[in-house]
Design an enzyme around this catalytic site. Sequence first.
Site, PDB file in Angstrom:
ATOM      1  N   ASP A 103       1.070 -44.317 -58.101  1.00 44.62           N
ATOM      2  CA  ASP A 103       0.982 -44.910 -56.618  1.00 44.62           C
ATOM      3  C   ASP A 103      -0.245 -44.276 -56.146  1.00 44.62           C
ATOM      4  OD1 ASP A 103       1.300 -46.025 -54.526  1.00 44.62           O
ATOM      5  OD2 ASP A 103       3.246 -45.503 -54.225  1.00 44.62           O
ATOM      6  N   VAL A 104      -1.579 -44.504 -56.248  1.00 46.34           N
ATOM      7  CA  VAL A 104      -2.619 -44.112 -55.700  1.00 46.34           C
ATOM      8  C   VAL A 104      -3.293 -44.693 -54.581  1.00 46.34           C
ATOM      9  CG1 VAL A 104      -2.800 -42.885 -58.061  1.00 46.34           C
ATOM     10  CG2 VAL A 104      -3.941 -44.988 -57.665  1.00 46.34           C
ATOM     11  N   LYS A 105      -3.053 -46.135 -54.447  1.00 46.00           N
ATOM     12  CA  LYS A 105      -3.678 -46.812 -53.553  1.00 46.00           C
ATOM     13  C   LYS A 105      -5.111 -46.860 -53.286  1.00 46.00           C
ATOM     14  CE  LYS A 105       0.454 -47.229 -51.033  1.00 46.00           C
ATOM     15  NZ  LYS A 105       1.511 -46.364 -51.695  1.00 46.00           N
ATOM     16  N   ARG A 106      -5.692 -46.844 -54.474  1.00 43.91           N
ATOM     17  CA  ARG A 106      -7.098 -46.421 -54.649  1.00 43.91           C
ATOM     18  C   ARG A 106      -7.959 -48.011 -54.432  1.00 43.91           C
ATOM     19  NH1 ARG A 106      -5.624 -41.658 -54.096  1.00 43.91           N
ATOM     20  NH2 ARG A 106      -6.491 -40.299 -55.569  1.00 43.91           N
ATOM     21  N   THR A 140      -1.405 -48.647 -58.358  1.00 46.02           N
ATOM     22  CA  THR A 140      -1.479 -49.491 -57.122  1.00 46.02           C
ATOM     23  C   THR A 140      -2.891 -49.306 -56.446  1.00 46.02           C
ATOM     24  OG1 THR A 140      -0.894 -47.660 -55.778  1.00 46.02           O
ATOM     25  CG2 THR A 140       0.904 -49.022 -56.596  1.00 46.02           C
TER      26      THR A 140
END
Length: 328
Positions: A103-106, A140
Amino acid sequence: MIDKLIEKIQKTGAPIVVGLDPMMKFVPEHIKKAAFEEKGETLEGAAEAIWLYNREIIDKTYDLIPAVKPQIAMYEQFGIPGLTVFKKTIDYCKEKDLVVIGDVKRGDIGSTSLAYAAAHLGKVQVGNSMCAGFDEDFATVNPYLGSDGVQPFIDVCKEEKKGIFVLVKTSNPSSGEFQDRLIREGISAGTSADAGGIAFADRPLYEIVGEKVAAWGEQLMGSKGYSSVGAVVGATYPEQGKVLRKMMSKSFILVPGYGAQGASGKDLVHFFDDNRLGAIVNSSRGIIAAYQNDKYSQFGALNFADASRQAVIDMITDIDQALTNIGR
């Protein structure tokens, strides 16, 4: 990678993912005491406490679940020692044959997005060697810089047989400030038209993003009818989930918002298809900090991981009953 995730879900009967989002307030005192005695009240000591905490929860739950989702910010707050534990946690979960969703939302543009994709899903060239960085199975991705921010992730996924979950309608209360904004689009037919005869319709932004996810997903179709390009849609918005499930019929949906954020099994049924597939539901503090919940207080801090195991079992039962009640 989506095929492996589906196989794991079918084997365990548990369409859930445990969010490994540790905070120091969740870590029992006896764990912190042991870590601080060894490494001091330092970033290294905090990271050691997080590692000991994670490892015990993984050991008590890995046989019940298909996947985990470590949230990188919870590790970054402890600097380099925290990131070391992030990687250590990923590797340990893979040893247990768990699918790891980073879950890194890059999401950025061009070479920057490619570097993020290489760091989390791919490899980087070092001299004559190709080296993996964090090496998650999924990541993510924030799509709001457009296709040139997402395509590098898809390209790396093609090479590495991995996947992404794109943010579409997130579970937080203020998500609607942008994601629900109505966007006027020209269409071939409609109820209103300007003086030039062009018809328009207003649609929420999350629907437009959902359409893009469906289109991107055609590039990474698995053998089981789903794409390795999935979507993040919050359980706290079940009505929007109904719409998006139909729009993204080949996209697996990662569903946050269960438990601590208020959603329960009955809110999730429309995220699933008739075969109980199509969605994987996340619970983070509801599982990893279950021992702090009155429902599981009998376990106590010393048996915190046993409380987590029971919370997983209860979550599986809740979702199963909800799906059974609608005939799935």
